[in-house]
Design an enzyme around this catalytic site. Structure first.
Site, PDB file in Angstrom:
ATOM      1  N   HIS A  14      48.454  44.037  27.032  1.00 28.83           N
ATOM      2  CA  HIS A  14      47.467  43.201  27.764  1.00 28.83           C
ATOM      3  C   HIS A  14      46.089  43.813  27.547  1.00 28.83           C
ATOM      4  O   HIS A  14      45.753  44.842  28.139  1.00 28.83           O
ATOM      5  CB  HIS A  14      47.803  43.166  29.261  1.00 28.83           C
ATOM      6  N   HIS A  16      41.718  42.988  26.739  1.00 26.92           N
ATOM      7  CA  HIS A  16      40.545  42.114  26.567  1.00 26.92           C
ATOM      8  C   HIS A  16      39.616  42.731  25.531  1.00 26.92           C
ATOM      9  O   HIS A  16      39.129  43.852  25.718  1.00 26.92           O
ATOM     10  CB  HIS A  16      39.788  41.964  27.890  1.00 26.92           C
ATOM     11  N   ARG A  18      37.067  40.607  24.086  1.00 23.53           N
ATOM     12  CA  ARG A  18      35.831  39.792  24.056  1.00 23.53           C
ATOM     13  C   ARG A  18      35.515  39.343  22.622  1.00 23.53           C
ATOM     14  O   ARG A  18      36.393  39.236  21.793  1.00 23.53           O
ATOM     15  CB  ARG A  18      34.632  40.554  24.671  1.00 23.53           C
ATOM     16  N   ASN A  42      40.734  34.868  27.358  1.00 25.87           N
ATOM     17  CA  ASN A  42      39.720  34.355  28.308  1.00 25.87           C
ATOM     18  C   ASN A  42      38.299  34.579  27.801  1.00 25.87           C
ATOM     19  O   ASN A  42      37.468  35.178  28.468  1.00 25.87           O
ATOM     20  CB  ASN A  42      39.914  34.970  29.711  1.00 25.87           C
ATOM     21  N   LYS A 100      49.042  32.355  27.983  1.00 28.85           N
ATOM     22  CA  LYS A 100      48.583  32.998  29.217  1.00 28.85           C
ATOM     23  C   LYS A 100      48.289  31.977  30.302  1.00 28.85           C
ATOM     24  O   LYS A 100      47.510  31.040  30.080  1.00 28.85           O
ATOM     25  CB  LYS A 100      47.308  33.808  28.915  1.00 28.85           C
ATOM     26  N   HIS A 137      48.991  35.649  35.094  1.00 27.69           N
ATOM     27  CA  HIS A 137      48.120  36.309  36.066  1.00 27.69           C
ATOM     28  C   HIS A 137      48.614  35.866  37.438  1.00 27.69           C
ATOM     29  O   HIS A 137      48.340  34.755  37.872  1.00 27.69           O
ATOM     30  CB  HIS A 137      46.650  35.920  35.851  1.00 27.69           C
ATOM     31  N   HIS A 175      49.901  42.897  34.825  1.00 21.52           N
ATOM     32  CA  HIS A 175      49.222  43.847  35.722  1.00 21.52           C
ATOM     33  C   HIS A 175      49.690  43.758  37.170  1.00 21.52           C
ATOM     34  O   HIS A 175      48.923  43.446  38.058  1.00 21.52           O
ATOM     35  CB  HIS A 175      47.695  43.732  35.638  1.00 21.52           C
ATOM     36  N   ASP A 248      45.095  46.200  30.369  1.00 22.18           N
ATOM     37  CA  ASP A 248      44.100  45.300  30.950  1.00 22.18           C
ATOM     38  C   ASP A 248      42.707  45.907  30.814  1.00 22.18           C
ATOM     39  O   ASP A 248      41.842  45.671  31.649  1.00 22.18           O
ATOM     40  CB  ASP A 248      44.427  44.983  32.416  1.00 22.18           C
ATOM     41  N   HIS A 252      33.040  45.249  30.579  1.00 19.24           N
ATOM     42  CA  HIS A 252      31.839  44.531  31.011  1.00 19.24           C
ATOM     43  C   HIS A 252      30.698  45.520  30.860  1.00 19.24           C
ATOM     44  O   HIS A 252      30.879  46.713  31.140  1.00 19.24           O
ATOM     45  CB  HIS A 252      31.931  44.126  32.485  1.00 19.24           C
TER      46      HIS A 252
HETATM   47  C1  NCD Z   1      39.726  40.756  33.402  1.00 20.30           C
HETATM   48  C2  NCD Z   1      38.476  40.402  32.580  1.00 20.30           C
HETATM   49  O1  NCD Z   1      37.420  40.960  32.850  1.00 20.30           O
HETATM   50  O2  NCD Z   1      38.585  39.568  31.670  1.00 20.30           O
HETATM   51  N1  NCD Z   1      39.312  41.463  34.576  1.00 20.30           N
HETATM   52  C3  NCD Z   1      40.067  42.282  35.340  1.00 20.30           C
HETATM   53  O3  NCD Z   1      39.609  42.761  36.367  1.00 20.30           O
HETATM   54  N2  NCD Z   1      41.300  42.576  35.006  1.00 20.30           N
HETATM   55  C4  NCD Z   1      40.499  39.527  33.700  1.00 20.30           C
HETATM   56  C5  NCD Z   1      41.880  39.768  34.229  1.00 20.30           C
HETATM   57  O4  NCD Z   1      42.761  40.240  33.526  1.00 20.30           O
HETATM   58  O5  NCD Z   1      42.122  39.452  35.409  1.00 20.30           O
HETATM   59 ZN    ZN Z   2      43.399  41.056  32.019  1.00 17.95          ZN
END
Ligand code: NCD
Ligand code: ZN
Length: 347
Positions: A14, A16, A18, A42, A100, A137, A175, A248, A252
């Site tokens: 899992h 991210h 971007r 996402n 997802k 989720h 998660h 996860d 950011h």
């Molecule tokens: C994730 C994200 O920033 O895309 N944020 C998080 O707190 N885990 C999204 C997610 O997996 O819920």
């Molecule tokens: Zn996530």
């Protein structure tokens, strides 16, 4: 005491990554230690179709450091208008490894998610038929439900009914953060898996809130009480095939975290493996680390385990890593566990 640990190279079930400058900045952090990762869809706009997933995979491959063998495992973002035939074709071609489910409004970039489960049943039935897993989720978004209860309520009101209706569907509870999540996953049978993040093995809600609010510990699902963290630790370190690592890791930029309304997400790609080695060592469970990071995930997804290794070494002195990584999109703070970590990955 074990000083040296060689594991089958881990995967992240899992992640991210971007897009654009952020992708370019964070991808090397994952590709350094992990062989493969399930890539969350996402983006803005989300990765909804097979064609979008193929294009996103190409952008990821183009952003990889020279010589990296890292493989992105692509997912599709389920919407109420997802076409079952497009999903089936994307799976048949080998491109897509999971779909997802984001309940609409549950987390970052989830407004296009699902409101009415009935509307996605044709897609889920097709997935059950072809053996394509659904990554969930697992939080309700009903305003009346307290944010700390959202996972437990989701299990009772959405997940359990869905799995009774479609028992053949392979589901990954993403998660998990609660005792209820651990208990449900344990009893769920062979079609159920659960990912656990690095940070949820380390944080409870006091870490987030006591002595001042710590925006870099804010993620979704939000960290819960200590008893829940202990249940996650017991599950992750148990070696049970049901549980596997999904970091996860969710980057950011600092400006989006350190602000009046900060984004959810902990960035753990850089230091996850040393942190996990420390966590498993502290629990006397180093022997179970490889199952959690490198064996259980491939088994659930029906993929071979990796044929390369990763070596971790325990040092007498606490190890360090960069406090931030500097991407062209802006600085991203690396997760700080708040305790000394003696492990490091050796090149
Ligand atoms: C994730 C994200 O920033 O895309 N944020 C998080 O707190 N885990 C999204 C997610 O997996 O819920
Ligand atoms: Zn996530």
């Amino acid at each position: 005491m074990t000083q040296d640990l060689t594991l089958i190279r881990p995967d992240d079930w899992h992640l991210h990554l971007r897009d654009g400058a952020m992708l370019q900045g964070v991808l090397p952090e994952t590709a350094r230690h992990f062989a493969r990762a399930i890539i969350m869809p996402n983006l803005v706009p989300p990765v909804v179709t097979g064609a979008q997933a193929a294009a996103y995979r190409d952008r990821i491959l183009a952003a990889l450091p020279e010589g990296s063998a890292f493989q992105p495992l692509m997912t599709l973002y389920l919407t109420e208008s997802t076409d079952p035939e497009d999903v089936a074709a994307a799976h048949a071609s080998g491109l897509v490894k999971a779909v997802k489910l984001y309940p609409a409004g549950a987390t970052t970039n989830s407004h296009g998610g699902v409101r009415d489960m009935d509307k996605v049943m044709p897609v889920l039935e097709k997935m059950a038929e072809i053996g394509l897993p659904l990554c969930v989720h697992g939080e309700v978004t009903t305003p009346e439900v307290d944010i700390f209860d959202r996972e437990a309520v989701f299990i009772d009101t959405v997940l359990a009914p869905l799995r009774r209706r479609l028992p053949e569907l392979r589901v990954v509870m993403e998660h998990i953060t609660t005792e209820e999540g651990v208990a449900y996953a344990r009893e769920g049978g062979d079609t159920l898996g659960a990912t656990i993040t690095t940070h949820h093995l380390i944080l409870n809600r006091n870490h987030l809130l006591v002595g001042g609010i710590r925006p870099h510990y804010y993620c979704l699902p939000v960290a819960k009480r200590e008893r829940h963290r202990l249940a996650l630790r017991a599950a992750a370190t148990s070696g049970t095939g049901r549980f596997f690592l999904g970091t996860d890791s969710a980057p950011h930029v600092d400006a989006a975290k350190e602000t009046g309304c900060g984004c959810a997400g902990c960035f753990t790609a850089t230091n996850t493996m040393p942190l996990l080695a420390q966590v498993f060592e502290d629990d006397g469970k180093l022997h179970a680390l490889e199952a959690f990071t490198s064996l259980n995930g491939p088994a659930f997804y029906g993929l071979p385990v990796n044929d390369t290794k990763l070596r971790l070494v325990r040092h007498d002195t606490p190890q360090t890593w960069p406090e931030k990584i500097y991407t062209e999109a802006g600085p991203v703070t690396v997760f700080n566990p708040g305790f000394p970590v003696h492990w490091a990955v050796e090149a």
